[in-house]
Design a protein around this motif. Structure first.
Motif, PDB file in Angstrom:
ATOM      1  N   TYR A 146     -45.184  28.782   7.902  1.00  0.00           N
ATOM      2  CA  TYR A 146     -43.866  28.837   8.544  1.00  0.00           C
ATOM      3  C   TYR A 146     -43.175  27.481   8.498  1.00  0.00           C
ATOM      4  CZ  TYR A 146     -40.632  28.820  12.558  1.00  0.00           C
ATOM      5  OH  TYR A 146     -39.546  28.664  13.383  1.00  0.00           O
ATOM      6  N   THR A 147     -43.940  26.386   8.621  1.00  0.00           N
ATOM      7  CA  THR A 147     -43.333  25.060   8.582  1.00  0.00           C
ATOM      8  C   THR A 147     -42.723  24.746   7.213  1.00  0.00           C
ATOM      9  OG1 THR A 147     -45.410  23.970   7.930  1.00  0.00           O
ATOM     10  CG2 THR A 147     -44.951  24.187  10.304  1.00  0.00           C
ATOM     11  N   GLN A 148     -43.153  25.459   6.191  1.00  0.00           N
ATOM     12  CA  GLN A 148     -42.597  25.254   4.861  1.00  0.00           C
ATOM     13  C   GLN A 148     -41.267  25.974   4.671  1.00  0.00           C
ATOM     14  OE1 GLN A 148     -44.176  23.002   2.866  1.00  0.00           O
ATOM     15  NE2 GLN A 148     -45.454  22.804   4.695  1.00  0.00           N
ATOM     16  N   THR A 149     -41.053  27.032   5.428  1.00  0.00           N
ATOM     17  CA  THR A 149     -39.796  27.790   5.319  1.00  0.00           C
ATOM     18  C   THR A 149     -38.775  27.339   6.370  1.00  0.00           C
ATOM     19  OG1 THR A 149     -40.706  29.548   6.726  1.00  0.00           O
ATOM     20  CG2 THR A 149     -40.949  29.805   4.344  1.00  0.00           C
ATOM     21  N   ALA A 150     -39.261  26.986   7.548  1.00  0.00           N
ATOM     22  CA  ALA A 150     -38.392  26.443   8.596  1.00  0.00           C
ATOM     23  C   ALA A 150     -38.646  24.943   8.641  1.00  0.00           C
ATOM     24  CB  ALA A 150     -38.696  27.094   9.944  1.00  0.00           C
ATOM     25  N   ARG A 151     -37.840  24.179   7.944  1.00  0.00           N
ATOM     26  CA  ARG A 151     -38.129  22.758   7.724  1.00  0.00           C
ATOM     27  C   ARG A 151     -37.840  21.901   8.948  1.00  0.00           C
ATOM     28  NH1 ARG A 151     -34.645  20.910   2.903  1.00  0.00           N
ATOM     29  NH2 ARG A 151     -35.671  18.933   3.460  1.00  0.00           N
ATOM     30  N   TYR A 152     -36.923  22.320   9.778  1.00  0.00           N
ATOM     31  CA  TYR A 152     -36.475  21.457  10.867  1.00  0.00           C
ATOM     32  C   TYR A 152     -37.121  21.857  12.194  1.00  0.00           C
ATOM     33  CZ  TYR A 152     -33.115  20.284   7.291  1.00  0.00           C
ATOM     34  OH  TYR A 152     -32.545  19.897   6.104  1.00  0.00           O
ATOM     35  N   ARG A 153     -37.503  20.854  12.964  1.00  0.00           N
ATOM     36  CA  ARG A 153     -38.185  21.094  14.223  1.00  0.00           C
ATOM     37  C   ARG A 153     -37.212  21.327  15.382  1.00  0.00           C
ATOM     38  NH1 ARG A 153     -40.608  16.887  11.562  1.00  0.00           N
ATOM     39  NH2 ARG A 153     -42.872  17.010  11.171  1.00  0.00           N
ATOM     40  N   LEU A 154     -36.206  20.459  15.479  1.00  0.00           N
ATOM     41  CA  LEU A 154     -35.352  20.452  16.671  1.00  0.00           C
ATOM     42  C   LEU A 154     -33.879  20.697  16.356  1.00  0.00           C
ATOM     43  CD1 LEU A 154     -35.409  19.937  19.754  1.00  0.00           C
ATOM     44  CD2 LEU A 154     -34.994  17.515  19.253  1.00  0.00           C
ATOM     45  N   MET A 155     -33.355  20.004  15.370  1.00  0.00           N
ATOM     46  CA  MET A 155     -31.941  20.118  15.013  1.00  0.00           C
ATOM     47  C   MET A 155     -31.804  20.361  13.517  1.00  0.00           C
ATOM     48  SD  MET A 155     -29.990  19.807  17.664  1.00  0.00           S
ATOM     49  CE  MET A 155     -30.085  19.240  19.377  1.00  0.00           C
ATOM     50  N   PRO A 156     -31.060  21.397  13.112  1.00  0.00           N
ATOM     51  CA  PRO A 156     -30.884  21.658  11.688  1.00  0.00           C
ATOM     52  C   PRO A 156     -30.298  20.451  10.954  1.00  0.00           C
ATOM     53  CG  PRO A 156     -30.083  23.507  13.004  1.00  0.00           C
ATOM     54  CD  PRO A 156     -30.381  22.379  13.962  1.00  0.00           C
ATOM     55  N   TYR A 157     -30.860  20.155   9.782  1.00  0.00           N
ATOM     56  CA  TYR A 157     -30.416  19.091   8.896  1.00  0.00           C
ATOM     57  C   TYR A 157     -30.630  17.686   9.482  1.00  0.00           C
ATOM     58  CZ  TYR A 157     -28.172  23.140   6.856  1.00  0.00           C
ATOM     59  OH  TYR A 157     -27.938  24.391   6.327  1.00  0.00           O
ATOM     60  N   MET A 158     -31.342  17.583  10.601  1.00  0.00           N
ATOM     61  CA  MET A 158     -31.602  16.270  11.201  1.00  0.00           C
ATOM     62  C   MET A 158     -33.106  16.015  11.335  1.00  0.00           C
ATOM     63  SD  MET A 158     -28.614  16.026  14.126  1.00  0.00           S
ATOM     64  CE  MET A 158     -29.181  14.399  14.618  1.00  0.00           C
ATOM     65  N   TRP A 159     -33.798  16.882  12.067  1.00  0.00           N
ATOM     66  CA  TRP A 159     -35.248  16.678  12.291  1.00  0.00           C
ATOM     67  C   TRP A 159     -35.907  17.986  12.707  1.00  0.00           C
ATOM     68  CZ3 TRP A 159     -38.615  16.540  16.735  1.00  0.00           C
ATOM     69  CH2 TRP A 159     -39.888  16.017  16.452  1.00  0.00           C
TER      70      TRP A 159
END
Length: 224
Positions: free
Chosen positions: A211-224
């Motif tokens: 899942y971490t490979q498909t959903a790259r961002y942890r907290l904010m899209p395109y930031m982190w």
């Protein structure tokens, strides 16, 4: 109906205590930002809580178990303590800011703050609806399944995203720029909390690594 009445009654008590603290710090009841904030906060928490309580009592109970004592990991106990400290500091600074006039926040910005609080709390509530295992503590329960749709398709920790939006809106809604200083400490706590939580999820939740490979961002899209 009794359960709904309990939610409303408890909510009224919490708002009364919270409002009293802010008015005491500000030294006045003529603080319209607090009155507006209490209405926004109350409606943004009561309505989702009543819905989740009726639709999924188990999810409601998970959300109720919160605080350092409820955490099973020592680091998380410390982090939650730090989170509560940041929120308390935000309240104190905002109230004193109004008393001593440190900030001059336009009414429009205060309204924007209320909107952010409503959005942030709404995101947090939607997370619980989309993921019945979303809890206030860091843990993986027996039978827990991975949720990848909805808000989880945007970021891996949307509940914390809602928290960030809320704490940014909080001091602005109360008419304080200085209260934003506590956002920094709160954000640092969340970043460390997420890093530790992901270690647990990678170890114990099936499918999370993929899942971490498909959903790259942890907290904010395109930031982190």
């Amino acid at each position: 109906m009794k359960a709904v009445a309990r939610v409303v009654a408890l909510g009224l008590v919490e708002l009364a205590v919270f409002g009293s603290v802010l008015f005491l710090l500000a030294g006045t009841y003529h603080y319209w930002q607090v009155w507006a904030f209490l209405v926004v906060f109350g409606l943004s928490t009561w309505i989702p809580t009543i819905y989740v309580q009726r639709a999924d009592p188990a999810a409601h109970q998970r959300r109720k178990r919160a605080g350092p004592a409820a955490e099973t990991r020592v680091l998380q106990k410390v982090l939650i303590g730090g989170w509560y400290f940041s929120l308390a500091a935000m309240v104190v600074i905002s109230g004193l800011d109004h008393r001593f006039g440190w900030s001059s926040v336009p009414a429009a910005i205060c309204v924007v703050g209320d909107v952010l609080v409503a959005i942030g709390l709404g995101v947090t509530s939607l997370v619980v609806i989309q993921n019945r295992f979303a809890a206030s503590t860091v843990q993986v329960e027996s039978g827990q399944t991975l949720v990848t749709g909805g808000l989880y398709g945007l970021v891996r920790h949307p509940m914390y995203t809602g928290n960030v939006i809320t704490i940014i809106g909080f001091p602005l809604a109360l008419g304080s720029y200085w209260g934003l200083l506590s956002v920094v400490s709160g954000l640092l706590v969340l970043i460390v909390r997420i890093a530790d939580e992901e270690k647990l999820l990678l170890e114990q939740l099936d499918g999370y690594r993929a899942y971490t490979q498909t959903a790259r961002y942890r907290l904010m899209p395109y930031m982190w």
